[in-house]
Write an enzyme that holds these catalytic residues in place. Structure first.
Site, short mmCIF file in Angstrom:
data_model
loop_
_atom_site.label_atom_id
_atom_site.label_comp_id
_atom_site.label_asym_id
_atom_site.label_seq_id
_atom_site.Cartn_x
_atom_site.Cartn_y
_atom_site.Cartn_z
N CYS A 126 5.38 1.19 51.42
CA CYS A 126 5.99 1.32 52.54
C CYS A 126 5.52 0.10 53.42
O CYS A 126 4.14 0.37 53.99
CB CYS A 126 6.06 2.66 53.12
SG CYS A 126 6.84 2.81 55.03
N CYS A 129 4.57 1.60 56.86
CA CYS A 129 3.28 2.44 56.79
C CYS A 129 1.98 1.45 56.87
O CYS A 129 0.98 1.67 57.48
CB CYS A 129 3.32 3.43 55.77
SG CYS A 129 4.77 4.56 55.46
#
Length: 279
Positions: A126, A129
């Protein structure tokens, strides 16, 4: 006869040498002949020893020389070091740790007591993230009394499904008997949402009941998940005793006013007497 003898050639070995001329020239010619004969003999000996005598020589593409082991080792060590370094393990603070299982998550929330716990759901692939991780580490450093639990979505995908986590990065705040305080998703651009939630729920509070942790529906969902080694038994509902039930009924009656009694009318008499509760 003299001319004929001068033109005649004396043959010695296999070389023609004129009968007249200087001795130096004769010696030089003889020496060159001897050197040529020696070279021919040496070439013949080498040719007999060579494995390619009378055979075709195939010329292929040029092969690179093998690299010494002492040069390969540092490259392999650098590659191994690069693989071992993970972005979600960089900058971790003492109050940050990764969750290993569903039981570990439940126990961590239960044992936290009245401390604020933030569960961070992330994925190694991600991008949001990864961009947000340094700021989360910075916030954790500024708030050492807050516990940060990291849940790797790729390693605990089945558990995340049971907890209804379908967007990343995702955060959940927990505290004591209140259980879950809030849950939301934010990115590096919306980090203010995270800071506002932290400022709202960080002040110390004292819980009057036991630590709640996950919702009972979530605990049952984790226990029903066959991919997880998690057991949970539903708590029996507490039935109030007689005194407690009477107290609850009294509390309900005190809050509600009873309606006034309706007057009763006697049928069959000329006078209608009103009978009230006070007469």
């Amino acid at each position: 006869m003299a001319a004929t003898a001068a033109q005649a050639v004396a043959v010695k070995g296999s070389v023609a040498v004129p009968p007249c001329g200087s001795r130096g020239r004769r010696r030089g010619a003889v020496a060159s002949v001897r050197m040529a004969a020696a070279a021919a003999t040496s070439a013949l000996r080498i040719g007999r020893r060579s494995p390619f005598l009378g055979r075709r020589l195939a010329v292929g593409p040029r092969r690179s020389r093998p690299v010494p082991r002492n040069l390969v080792a540092p490259v392999q060590m650098n590659l191994a070091f690069a693989k071992a370094t993970k972005w979600w393990e960089k900058g971790l603070q003492p109050n940050m740790r990764e969750v290993e299982s569903a039981q570990d998550l439940v126990d961590s929330l239960t044992n936290a007591g009245d401390n604020l716990v933030i569960v961070d759901f992330f994925s190694p692939g991600c991008g949001g993230c990864r961009a947000l991780h340094p700021k989360i580490c910075q916030i954790a450093e500024q708030n050492p009394d807050v516990l940060f639990l990291q849940v790797n979505y790729e390693e605990h995908k089945s558990m995340c499904y049971s907890l209804h986590v379908h967007v990343l990065p995702f955060f959940r705040f927990y505290r004591g008997a209140q259980g879950r305080l809030c849950s939301f998703s934010c990115t590096n651009a919306t980090i203010k949402k995270f800071r506002d939630a932290l400022a709202k729920h960080k002040p110390d509070r004292c819980s009057l009941g036991p630590t709640r942790g996950l919702e009972e529906s979530e605990l049952l969902a984790l226990a029903a998940n066959k991919d997880l080694q998690f057991n949970y038994t539903k708590k029996p509902e507490l039935v109030p005793s007689g005194d407690a039930a009477a107290a609850q009924e009294l509390d309900r009656g005190s809050t509600k006013l009873s309606p006034p009694a309706k007057p009763l009318v006697k049928q069959g008499s000329e006078e209608r007497s009103l009978v009230s509760s006070g007469r």
